[in-house]
Scaffold this active site. Structure first.
Site, PDB file in Angstrom:
ATOM      1  CG  ASP A  17       2.382  -8.252  -3.154  1.00 10.41           C
ATOM      2  OD1 ASP A  17       1.393  -7.511  -3.026  1.00 10.41           O
ATOM      3  OD2 ASP A  17       3.549  -7.895  -2.875  1.00 10.41           O
ATOM      4  CD  GLU A  49      -1.041  -5.603  -5.723  1.00  6.12           C
ATOM      5  OE1 GLU A  49      -1.296  -4.533  -5.158  1.00  6.12           O
ATOM      6  OE2 GLU A  49       0.040  -6.199  -5.574  1.00  6.12           O
TER       7      GLU A  49
END
Length: 718
Positions: free
Chosen positions: A399, A452
């Site tokens: 993330d 990401e």
């Protein structure tokens, strides 16, 4: 034992309790010293003899004993008449070996969780739990829990050389024991902290760690593990179903399903839908439901919201039995400042930077790991490997990578510190990500990592030895943003924005991309996917079906968040289940069946996946911006039938004369306007025949019927 030792033991500030407690040899012979609060009498039982200990001061008892080397037990009496025999933790030698100590001290223990944390084990024939924690600046660390009345005087730990770690073996404790560490900091009152490497944690609002015996599991997924490296290659089909476990489906009373129920219901559904992978929003223990797991505190503990660690293992195993890979959302970019967590863990800025310009995230009100500290990097890299090895997950989606890569991420000019060269890149975070990827790919055969990452940072999915970050894949955020902007535009104006469809191909092969329609696109007022689509109801559903057809035809692996496949009307709410009732019939059922068929076509058609990351697998055929038409071809290996994708993004049926890369018959293998999907049933009656004649730079061509707001896939009949 000096007066200073006595005072320090009674005040729970002795930093070397093993030097004085237990049996030791002094000039006058062997002595036993025990600290047993509230006891009225303490005796030593050794070689069949009972030796009473004299009260030295308060809860401190001592007396000479006949043998310095023989095994012994303690016996104590309490004011209520209770008498108990028990093993003395201070009679046991250190458990951590020289190699563990050396690697912990250097901050390069690849399997750190095998040394730190709470491990159910046997020492000298006695079963108990070995506790070890890294707290280098503490003046004293104790294990506390119900078993010792949360009293930090009772089980003070041993320093492990100069490693900064502390350890103790506590006999009789096993799986399910609640515990924390009481840490005496250099300044101020003692801190109560959960175990950073704890394998289990209490369900909120409680905050203790739980001893979980994660050893000895007999996995039954050998066949999957042997072949996962093949199914996760860049030239294989990867279609990911992203899931928030707490809100995918709920029980009759509105409660979240547990790991056990998910192992049946979720796995069966994802398999029926044709996805290749499940991706779970973070499952590392987290205190606040509203963070969806993106503010984790128990990095080594599967959240107890849905069951114990063994049940999570069973969920992964069930997925593998169904041929599904499992990816975890992993969050090394920040952590919350909850008092029981990592913030000022030993009274100092241990895991985080002291300077808020480096150690505080203004966007999320969280703290940032100090990636420049070897022990902190070790804590995180080992955690990545832990999930791959101990839980057999098949990959990690990391993330918020951009927030780690740039020191000025979401900051004003006076809120960040440049790197040593005066730039904005975070060299320490780059080194950490490269180290993490090298470890994961080197140790966990067949695993994958996904970034990401929302900027144009170069080489995110390039190998580390070529200067890249080393991820296997990267989310294509540019494609997602551009194409969703296009789809939200009224069709009458789309001719002006046709570049939003075509431009992403210019960079589609700069990384190994996954096309993401994730949870981030259906929260915080963005609305559900069907809600983004303009027009009356039939156009909204036709738009969404056409978009999914375009997405599955476009180069790149696929990811779809739960609920998007059933065209859920409401924005995602983590406190409620998806609207499964509305999905059972009508146009929502049609969208669901379309996604199912797209997955199956994608998986079984090499041209649609074999060269997802290779520009030789793509060719523009034609674009007609004025009529919002686009056509392109996809190619697999030699001998694979090519596929032509034709899209019409206006509510007007079109006839379009386009070139084709081969002569012969082309089967209309997918039409998003098909009646079974809720469309009007228009198209080419199943086939298209090519004819000679130069068109779009190709020697063959055909006139195609393109339904309104629809995507077609034509596969060459070989």
């Amino acid at each position: 034992m000096t007066e200073g030792d006595v005072a320090a033991l009674l005040a729970a500030r002795h930093d070397r309790p093993f030097d004085v407690l237990g049996i030791h040899v002094a000039e006058a012979g062997a002595w036993c010293v025990a600290l047993v609060p509230e006891a009225t009498r303490v005796t030593v039982i050794q070689a069949g003899r009972t030796v009473p200990l004299a009260r030295l001061d308060g809860p401190l008892f001592a007396a000479p004993v006949p043998d310095a080397t023989a095994t012994y037990r303690l016996s104590a009496n309490w004011p209520d008449g209770t008498e108990l025999d028990f093993e003395d933790p201070y009679r046991f030698a250190p458990v951590l070996g020289d190699i563990d100590r050396h690697l912990i001290g250097e901050g390069r223990h690849r399997k750190l969780w095998t040394a730190l944390g709470a491990h159910v084990t046997e020492v000298e024939g006695v079963t108990g739990t070995h506790f070890a924690v890294w707290a280098p600046n503490a003046t004293r660390v104790s294990v506390v829990g119900d078993f010792n009345f949360w009293d930090g005087r009772r089980h003070a730990m041993r320093r492990v050389g100069e490693t900064g770690a502390w350890e103790i073996f506590l006999p009789g404790l096993g799986d399910g024991t609640l515990y924390k560490y009481e840490i005496a900091s250099p300044e101020g009152a003692p801190l109560l902290k959960a175990d950073p490497v704890g394998f289990g944690a209490q369900y909120r609002p409680e905050t203790a760690s739980i001893v979980r015996d994660i050893s000895g599991h007999r996995w039954a997924d050998d066949a999957w593990m042997a072949r996962r490296g093949q199914v996760q290659r860049h030239d294989e089909p990867i279609s990911v179903y992203e899931v928030h476990l707490g809100s995918w489906r709920r029980g009759a009373e509105g409660e979240s399903l547990g790991y056990e129920a998910l192992a049946s219901e979720l796995v069966d559904y994802a398999s029926w839908m044709g996805f290749t992978h499940l991706e779970f929003l973070p499952v590392s223990e987290y205190p606040f439901d509203g963070s969806w797991g993106y503010q984790p505190l128990g990095m080594y503990a599967p959240t107890s919201r849905f069951g114990p660690p063994g049940a999570f293992r069973a969920l992964v195993e069930a997925a593998h039995a169904a041929g599904l890979g499992v990816l975890l959302d992993w969050v090394p970019g920040h952590f919350p400042a909850d008092a029981h967590g990592l913030a000022r863990f030993d009274g100092t800025h241990l895991y985080e930077h002291a300077d808020p310009r480096e150690g505080y995230h203004p966007d999320w009100n969280t703290l940032i790991y100090n990636f420049g500290r070897a022990e902190v990097r070790n804590f995180l890299t080992a955690n990545a490997l832990y999930w791959l090895e101990e839980y057999h997950v098949d990959g990690l989606r990391v993330d918020a990578v951009a927030s780690m890569l740039y020191r000025d991420y979401s900051r004003t000019d006076d809120e960040w510190i440049p790197n040593r060269d005066g730039g904005r890149e975070n060299y320490e975070a780059i080194d950490f990500l490269q180290e993490m990827n090298t470890l994961c790919y080197g140790e966990a055969e067949g695993a994958m990592t996904v970034a990401e990452e929302s900027t144009a940072f170069p080489g995110v999915s390039a190998p580390v030895h070529e200067g890249g970050l080393g991820f296997g894949f990267k989310w294509n955020m540019g494609w997602m943003n551009d194409t969703l902007r296009y789809m939200q535009t009224d069709p009458i104006h789309r001719s002006h924005d046709h570049h939003l469809l075509t431009h992403p191909i210019d960079y589609s092969f700069s990384e190994n991309f996954i096309l993401p329609i994730s949870h981030d696109e259906v929260v915080h007022g963005k609305g559900a996917m069907i809600g983004k689509m303009p027009g009356p109801e039939w156009e909204r559903f036709a738009n969404l079906r056409a978009y999914y057809g375009f997405m599955w035809g476009h180069p790149g692996k696929k990811l779809l968040f739960m609920g998007c496949e059933i065209a859920q009307e409401a924005e995602w709410n983590h406190d409620a289940a998806l609207d499964w009732v509305a999905a059972q019939a009508g146009p929502r059922r049609g969208v669901q069946l379309l996604v199912r068929d797209l997955n199956r076509l994608y998986r079984h058609t090499p041209a649609l996946h074999r060269r997802d990351c290779d520009p030789s697998g793509f060719r523009w055929i034609a674009n007609d911006p004025e009529r919002s038409l686009t056509a392109f071809a996809r190619f697999g290996d030699d001998g694979d039938a090519p596929v032509v994708i034709v899209c019409n993004f206006t509510p007007v049926e079109r006839r379009w004369h386009i070139g084709l890369p081969r002569s012969g018959t082309w089967d209309e293998v997918l039409n998003t306007d098909a009646a079974v999907y809720g469309g009007g049933g228009r198209g080419n009656h199943g086939t298209v025949r090519s004819r000679e004649g130069d068109r779009d730079g190709l020697a063959q061509s055909a006139e195609i019927a393109v339904p309104p707001l629809a995507a077609l896939m034509l596969r060459h009949r070989t």
